[in-house]
Design an enzyme around this catalytic site. Sequence first.
Site, mmCIF file in Angstrom:
data_model
loop_
_atom_site.group_PDB
_atom_site.id
_atom_site.type_symbol
_atom_site.label_atom_id
_atom_site.label_comp_id
_atom_site.label_asym_id
_atom_site.label_seq_id
_atom_site.Cartn_x
_atom_site.Cartn_y
_atom_site.Cartn_z
ATOM 1 N N HIS A 59 41.735 145.759 61.240
ATOM 2 C CA HIS A 59 42.322 144.528 60.307
ATOM 3 C C HIS A 59 43.573 144.229 60.964
ATOM 4 O O HIS A 59 44.685 143.723 60.364
ATOM 5 C CB HIS A 59 42.750 145.019 58.905
ATOM 6 C CG HIS A 59 41.553 145.633 58.312
ATOM 7 N ND1 HIS A 59 40.470 144.515 57.985
ATOM 8 C CD2 HIS A 59 41.168 146.758 57.706
ATOM 9 C CE1 HIS A 59 39.487 145.305 57.481
ATOM 10 N NE2 HIS A 59 39.892 146.572 57.170
ATOM 11 N N CYS A 60 43.829 144.088 62.381
ATOM 12 C CA CYS A 60 44.951 143.656 62.973
ATOM 13 C C CYS A 60 44.623 142.079 63.606
ATOM 14 O O CYS A 60 43.356 141.697 63.753
ATOM 15 C CB CYS A 60 45.041 144.710 64.339
ATOM 16 S SG CYS A 60 46.726 144.103 65.316
ATOM 17 N N GLY A 61 45.802 141.432 64.159
ATOM 18 C CA GLY A 61 45.614 140.081 64.259
ATOM 19 C C GLY A 61 45.054 140.087 65.872
ATOM 20 O O GLY A 61 44.751 139.245 66.251
#
Length: 178
Positions: A59-61
Amino acid sequence: MRTLVLLLSGLMLSFSVQAAESCPEFLDYELPKLHSNETVNLCKVANGKPLLVVNTASHCGYTRQFEGLEALHQKYQESGLMVVGFASNDFNQEAKDEAEAERVCRENFGVTFTMIAPSFVTGQKANPVFQEINRQSQPPSWNFTKYVIDREGKVAARFPSQVRPEDARLIQALESVL
């Protein structure tokens, strides 16, 4: 003839023992694969191969970098490169369960390279691979920090999250260890 067979067997055993001895100790661990009952020992599958090691989070950019990492895996695996992703929640952006992390990697981004189950990559609880990487280099300061490791187990280069997999500097570092 029997003496020749015994001699050849002894030489083969000697070479396999030497190969096992040459694998850096920090790679000689059974690491659990992501969302699997299987483990992988990097000494057994990557001894003498250069590695691209990346700490990842679902769930990281920077999660879209999985596509570029997979492209590197596809392009350079025939040359001996092994890409290994280490899922981690050190920066509070990993999926809460491994099934979701697996889905993000495999279904959303088509990842086929080796992914390790979530573990710590920073601090005293870091897994054995990252303990040594952190000793040789700087620990990850965020997700998708990339480490190019040469055939002898030395960190040849470190790239922060912002450096995308297709960046010429990363490609040059990879090609220098192939």
